[in-house]
Design a protein around this motif. Structure first.
Motif, mmCIF file in Angstrom:
data_model
loop_
_atom_site.group_PDB
_atom_site.id
_atom_site.type_symbol
_atom_site.label_atom_id
_atom_site.label_comp_id
_atom_site.label_asym_id
_atom_site.label_seq_id
_atom_site.Cartn_x
_atom_site.Cartn_y
_atom_site.Cartn_z
ATOM 1 N N ASN A 599 0.842 -1.202 0.000
ATOM 2 C CA ASN A 599 0.000 0.000 0.000
ATOM 3 C C ASN A 599 0.876 1.251 0.000
ATOM 4 O OD1 ASN A 599 -1.872 2.106 0.717
ATOM 5 N ND2 ASN A 599 -3.251 0.476 1.393
ATOM 6 N N PRO A 600 0.704 2.155 -0.965
ATOM 7 C CA PRO A 600 1.532 3.378 -0.989
ATOM 8 C C PRO A 600 1.295 4.285 0.208
ATOM 9 C CG PRO A 600 -0.221 3.482 -2.639
ATOM 10 C CD PRO A 600 -0.224 2.095 -2.118
ATOM 11 N N VAL A 601 0.106 4.232 0.818
ATOM 12 C CA VAL A 601 -0.166 5.091 1.982
ATOM 13 C C VAL A 601 0.767 4.728 3.139
ATOM 14 C CG1 VAL A 601 -1.904 5.728 3.689
ATOM 15 C CG2 VAL A 601 -2.560 5.458 1.285
ATOM 16 N N ILE A 602 0.969 3.406 3.368
ATOM 17 C CA ILE A 602 1.853 2.952 4.446
ATOM 18 C C ILE A 602 3.287 3.381 4.157
ATOM 19 C CG2 ILE A 602 2.695 0.931 5.667
ATOM 20 C CD1 ILE A 602 -0.215 1.537 6.212
ATOM 21 N N ALA A 603 3.725 3.200 2.901
ATOM 22 C CA ALA A 603 5.092 3.589 2.539
ATOM 23 C C ALA A 603 5.307 5.084 2.749
ATOM 24 C CB ALA A 603 5.365 3.205 1.084
ATOM 25 N N ASN A 604 4.334 5.904 2.312
ATOM 26 C CA ASN A 604 4.471 7.354 2.464
ATOM 27 C C ASN A 604 4.459 7.756 3.931
ATOM 28 O OD1 ASN A 604 4.490 7.583 -0.301
ATOM 29 N ND2 ASN A 604 2.312 8.059 -0.472
ATOM 30 N N CYS A 605 3.668 7.069 4.737
ATOM 31 C CA CYS A 605 3.621 7.384 6.170
ATOM 32 C C CYS A 605 4.978 7.119 6.826
ATOM 33 C CB CYS A 605 2.530 6.553 6.839
ATOM 34 S SG CYS A 605 2.467 6.746 8.624
ATOM 35 N N LEU A 606 5.611 5.974 6.531
ATOM 36 C CA LEU A 606 6.914 5.661 7.124
ATOM 37 C C LEU A 606 7.998 6.586 6.591
ATOM 38 C CD1 LEU A 606 6.777 1.765 7.118
ATOM 39 C CD2 LEU A 606 6.459 3.307 9.046
ATOM 40 N N ILE A 607 7.856 7.025 5.340
ATOM 41 C CA ILE A 607 8.831 7.986 4.790
ATOM 42 C C ILE A 607 8.701 9.323 5.501
ATOM 43 C CG2 ILE A 607 9.400 9.314 2.726
ATOM 44 C CD1 ILE A 607 8.672 6.808 1.091
ATOM 45 N N ASP A 608 7.442 9.765 5.717
ATOM 46 C CA ASP A 608 7.216 11.056 6.374
ATOM 47 C C ASP A 608 7.617 11.027 7.843
ATOM 48 O OD1 ASP A 608 6.284 12.361 4.149
ATOM 49 O OD2 ASP A 608 4.191 11.808 4.491
ATOM 50 N N MET A 609 7.178 9.995 8.570
ATOM 51 C CA MET A 609 7.319 9.987 10.018
ATOM 52 C C MET A 609 8.641 9.397 10.495
ATOM 53 S SD MET A 609 4.517 11.431 10.676
ATOM 54 C CE MET A 609 4.648 11.339 12.453
ATOM 55 N N ARG A 610 9.249 8.476 9.732
ATOM 56 C CA ARG A 610 10.472 7.819 10.211
ATOM 57 C C ARG A 610 11.653 8.028 9.273
ATOM 58 N NH1 ARG A 610 14.129 7.029 12.662
ATOM 59 N NH2 ARG A 610 14.769 5.253 13.944
ATOM 60 N N GLY A 611 11.395 8.473 8.041
ATOM 61 C CA GLY A 611 12.488 8.688 7.096
ATOM 62 C C GLY A 611 13.222 7.412 6.746
#
Length: 939
Positions: A599-611
């Motif tokens: 899911n791209p939403v999960i990937a984007n969330c981890l990129i935003d919040m954890r880098g």
């Protein structure tokens, strides 16, 4: 070919055309007296329509490409060796013209006709379409091309093209209409007879099967269905005629209404003449009523002018007001004098009250002085008495000196013995104190050790409970992996699904994140969990409304402090492009590269919040230290994690507090065995600690018992020491009474007596002064009481005057209100008179105007004995009647025109219904004759 049960548009058009032709022939026969011919069809030119010009097949059955085969307009023979394609051409012809696979007897499904190894098969059939009977000649031209494509899964696609190659249609109904128009019957054995069908027909011994074959081949069965269709159509037409007859009744009713309107036009003129006469009567009736109103108004004004009661009542009320005001002034003057006296007395009372306070204060001060002097005198007398007793005692003590010396020697010996005992007991107390101190220190160390043991036992129990909970989660995750994230997580996700179906969420929340990601390398589970930590149980929401709903759902399954984290960010359909800001190392992957995230939403969330795109995973510790801390870290790299979960920064290094993956673990059974092994270790440690705790508890209890015994011994010894000290002190305090100098005591007694005499004199003076203060205070009190009594008397006398003043003021107010009312009534009377004069003038002007208007309508005055209301009702009734007549009948020309149109419409519809009934009757005769011939042909 067998016709479809569904009637096509062209077929309907053909049948309609045939019925119209039959009707025209019947009309012609009725008009000219000719005999009806059942076979009036015009034959077309030979070979103009429906001839198969050519066929081409590709990847069909076992042939890669055959054709195009060109056919002649008459008989054609196809010859060749076995396998050359003769049966393939006949089968392709059936399939190309829309036939089913079962008709060919070459297969049960169309996909069996596709050549092995190919995805599609193509069949193209061209039909001649020339002459006057061509099918949509302006669209298709002189040739219709039918292209059939069969896919390997049995799906057939039809394309109908014109001679020029233009696509006209891709619908099967259009192909059915073409075959019906050309009378091509693919499933008719007379048209196409394959080998199996011929064998079955020749070898069949059933007469019924042969009769069915005969009916189908000779189109008698098709004719039978056509006759049934014509009968059904005739029944529908008869129903429509019956409905038209019902509509004809409505037309007749409308025609009669128009006729009645036409006949009623003559009565409207008479009503208009009557209306004009009524208008004249109404005009002079209104004049009469206005004159009557003027006369009544004049009489009322004369009556009002002769009425003088308002002036008389006003004068009488003014006199009463004057008398009441005089009485009120007298009462107010009396009240004013009493009020001045009361104010003067109040001032005197205040001054006297202050004087009373000062006198009382002075009296109390003098009382203090007096009682102080008396107390001092009593103290001096008491001291004088004690001094006399001492003198007397000194005079009698001389005879007791010898006895006192013997007692003094005895007392010294006892004091010496008591001091020896005291030293012994004090030494014993010191030893006991030291022993208590040692025992307390040992007890403190024992309790300290017990607390440590209990803390360690509690830690072991907490760890054991955590491992037991983890074991239960792992056992539950055998059937449901979501239970790794908590026992209530599956129920929460089910509740979220139900809420989304109910429409409570704008977009369905995603989570937990740990359940939405997968490891490309299972060995990196600890490293990834150490990196993501709390994000493993986090949920993602698209907006804050969804977040509030999710919080409410979570509160059912998690307590407030243990709820999973929720991240709110608008959902995106694609993963962020991180090429420019992500770490790109040739030897080590980033966390983003190590994960498989659907899911791209999960990937984007981890990129935003954890880098995660800028975090490396380096399996070896030494390599991680070398890459991150020995020199400059890789570009865009903030931190790194080892396979054991160690977190490596450029300037610091952290070790995780866990060594096994909790959520992303791969081998479930191995992890369960490890957890069970750890549980066994914790149980053994807990058992050892409990034994040690029991031993330490017993030692502490023994030390507490010994300490308690020592403390009790010390308390008893201290009590003995205190008793000995008290005895020593008592003996030491007993001293020999010294023989005082009698002469000195007598001098002191004489001085005391002089002082007592002076104090007595002072007491007498203070008492006299106190009596004087009491007398003056009593006089001032009497004055204060007299003033208070006079003030109360004035208050009692003032109350009746106040009541009289209130009554007088109420009477004055009432009279003033009455006076204002009478003045208003007088003013209203005067205004009314003025208004009546103005109204009279207006009414007279109105009468003049009404007379002028009435003369315009009717120059001669008419004597009217009816009321204006009855005339107005009559006028309204006539106008409404005329309006109804004009609205229902309309204009004269319009009524005549509508009447003529209704008459013509009724006659036309009557003729149409009559003609249709005649046509149906004739159609019955024709169908009877044709069915008779059909039966004869069948026989």
């Amino acid at each position: 070919m067998k016709r479809k049960s569904k009637v096509l548009n062209d077929e309907k058009f053909t049948k309609k055309r045939r019925l119209e032709a039959v009707k025209e022939e019947e009309d012609g026969r009725e008009d000219h007296g000719t005999t009806f011919n059942d076979h009036s069809t015009s034959p077309s030119g030979l070979g103009d329509i429906g001839v198969i010009e050519s066929i081409t097949i590709k990847n069909f059955m076992c042939h890669h490409l055959l054709g195009p085969f060109q056919f002649g307009p008459n008989v054609n023979f196809i010859v060749g060796n076995n396998g050359s394609g003769k049966s393939a051409i006949l089968t392709a012809l059936i399939v190309g013209l829309g036939g089913k696979a079962t008709i060919t007897n070459r297969g049960a499904s169309l996909k069996g006709f596709v050549k092995n190894g190919e995805s599609t098969a193509d069949v193209t059939v061209k039909l001649r379409n020339r002459g006057p009977d061509a099918y949509k000649g302006d669209v298709y031209g002189e040739c219709i091309s039918i292209e059939q494509r069969i896919s390997s899964d049995g799906v057939r696609t039809c394309r109908l093209k014109s001679k020029t190659g233009h696509l006209v249609s891709n619908k099967k109904d259009e192909l059915t209409a073409i075959l019906d128009h050309f009378n091509i019957q693919v499933d008719n054995p007379v048209s196409i007879l394959n080998q199996e069908m011929s064998k079955q027909f020749l070898h069949s011994k059933s007469e019924a099967d042969k009769y069915k074959f005969f009916m189908k081949a000779t189109l008698l069965e098709q004719m039978k269905r056509d006759y049934i269709h014509i009968k059904q159509t005739k029944a529908v037409t008869r129903e429509q005629v019956e409905r038209q007859e019902e509509c004809l009744k409505d037309l007749k009713q409308e025609f009669l209404q128009k006729k009645e309107r036409y006949e009623n036009l003559s009565s409207v003129g008479k009503m208009k003449e009557t209306l004009e006469e009524l208008k004249k009567m109404m005009a002079w009736c209104l004049v009469r009523e206005k004159e009557r109103l003027v006369q009544q108004l004049q009489e009322q004004m004369d009556t009002e002018e002769s009425n003088h009661k308002h002036e008389e009542n006003l004068q009488l009320c003014q006199n009463k007001v004057t008398v009441a005001e005089k009485k009120l002034q007298e009462i107010q003057s009396r009240l004013h004098s009493r009020k001045e006296e009361e104010e003067s007395l109040s001032e005197d009372c205040r001054k006297i009250k202050e004087e009373v306070k000062s006198k009382n204060k002075a009296q109390k001060e003098q009382e203090v002085v007096y009682f102080r002097a008396v107390n001092k005198l009593k103290q001096s007398e008491k001291e004088q008495s004690l001094l006399h007793e001492r003198i007397h005692k000194v005079k009698n003590i001389g005879s007791q000196n010898k006895k006192a010396e013997a007692e003094h020697t005895k007392r010294l010996l006892k004091i010496s013995s008591l001091r020896t005992q005291l030293e012994k007991h004090e030494t014993q107390c010191t030893a006991l104190n030291q022993e208590i101190k040692d025992r307390q220190q040992a007890l403190f160390k024992g309790k300290e050790e017990l607390d440590k043991l209990r803390l360690e036992e509690k830690n072991i129990q907490v760890s054991m409970e955590a491992k037991l909970k983890r074991k239960n989660q792992l056992l539950a995750s055998r059937s449901n992996k979501l239970k790794r994230f908590g026992d209530n997580m599956p129920d929460l996700l089910d509740t979220i699904d139900k809420a989304y179906i109910q429409g409570r969420f704008t977009k369905k929340p995603l989570g937990p994140i740990g359940a939405c990601i997968n490891l490309k390398d299972p060995a990196l589970a600890v490293a990834v969990e150490s990196c993501l930590r709390s994000f493993m149980k986090t949920f993602c929401c698209d907006n804050y409304k969804d977040e509030a709903v999710l919080q409410d759902l979570m509160s059912r399954y998690f307590s407030k402090g243990n709820r999973p984290q929720i991240i709110v960010s608008p959902f995106s359909g694609s993963v962020y492009k991180v090429q420019g800001r992500g770490v790109n190392h040739p030897d080590y992957p980033s966390v983003l590269d190590s994960l498989s995230i659907a899911n791209p939403v999960i990937a984007n969330c981890l990129i935003d919040m954890r880098g995660i795109e800028s975090i490396l995973i380096i399996k070896e510790k030494n390599a991680a230290r070398r890459v991150m801390q020995q020199g400059r870290p890789p570009r865009n790299c903030r931190e790194a994690f080892t396979v054991e979960g160690d977190q490596v920064y450029p300037n610091r290094y952290y070790t995780p507090d866990f060594s096994m993956a909790k959520y992303l673990g791969g081998d479930l059974e191995t992890e369960i065995r490890m957890v069970e092994s750890e549980l066994e270790n914790y149980k053994a440690q807990l058992s050892r600690f409990q034994l040690h705790l029991s031993s330490v508890n017993e030692d502490i209890q023994r030390m507490e018992a010994k300490l308690h015994s020592t403390i009790m011994t010390l308390k008893k010894t201290l009590a003995t020491v205190n008793q000995v000290k008290a005895g020593v002190t008592e003996l030491e305090n007993v001293e020999e009474e010294q023989t005082d100098d009698i002469s000195t005591l007598e001098e002191v007694a004489q001085e005391n007596q002089q002082r007592i005499d002076g104090e007595k004199k002072t007491v007498e003076e203070a008492k006299e002064e106190l009596e004087e203060h009491k007398r003056t205070t009593k006089e001032v009190d009497c004055q204060y009481v007299d003033v208070r009594n006079r003030i109360e008397q004035l208050a009692e006398e003032t109350e009746p005057l106040k009541e009289e003043q209130g009554k007088a003021e109420a009477q004055c107010s009432k009279l003033e209100r009455s006076l204002k009312i009478l003045e208003k009534k007088l003013k209203d009377h005067q205004d009314n008179m003025q208004a009546m004069r103005s109204d009279l003038a207006l009414k007279e002007e109105e009468v003049t105007e009404f007379v002028a208007k009435a003369k315009e309508i009717s120059p001669e005055r008419q004597q009217v004995d009816r009321s204006a209301r009855s005339i107005d009702v009559e006028i309204t009734r006539l106008r409404r009647k005329i309006s109804v007549q004009e609205s229902s009948h309309g204009d004269h020309e319009q009524v005549v025109r509508e009447y003529a149109e209704a008459l013509a419409n009724y006659r036309d519809k009557s003729n149409q219904v009559r003609d249709l009934k005649k046509f149906i009757d004739r159609l019955d005769n024709i169908m009877s004759d044709r069915q008779t011939r059909y039966k004869i042909m069948r026989r």
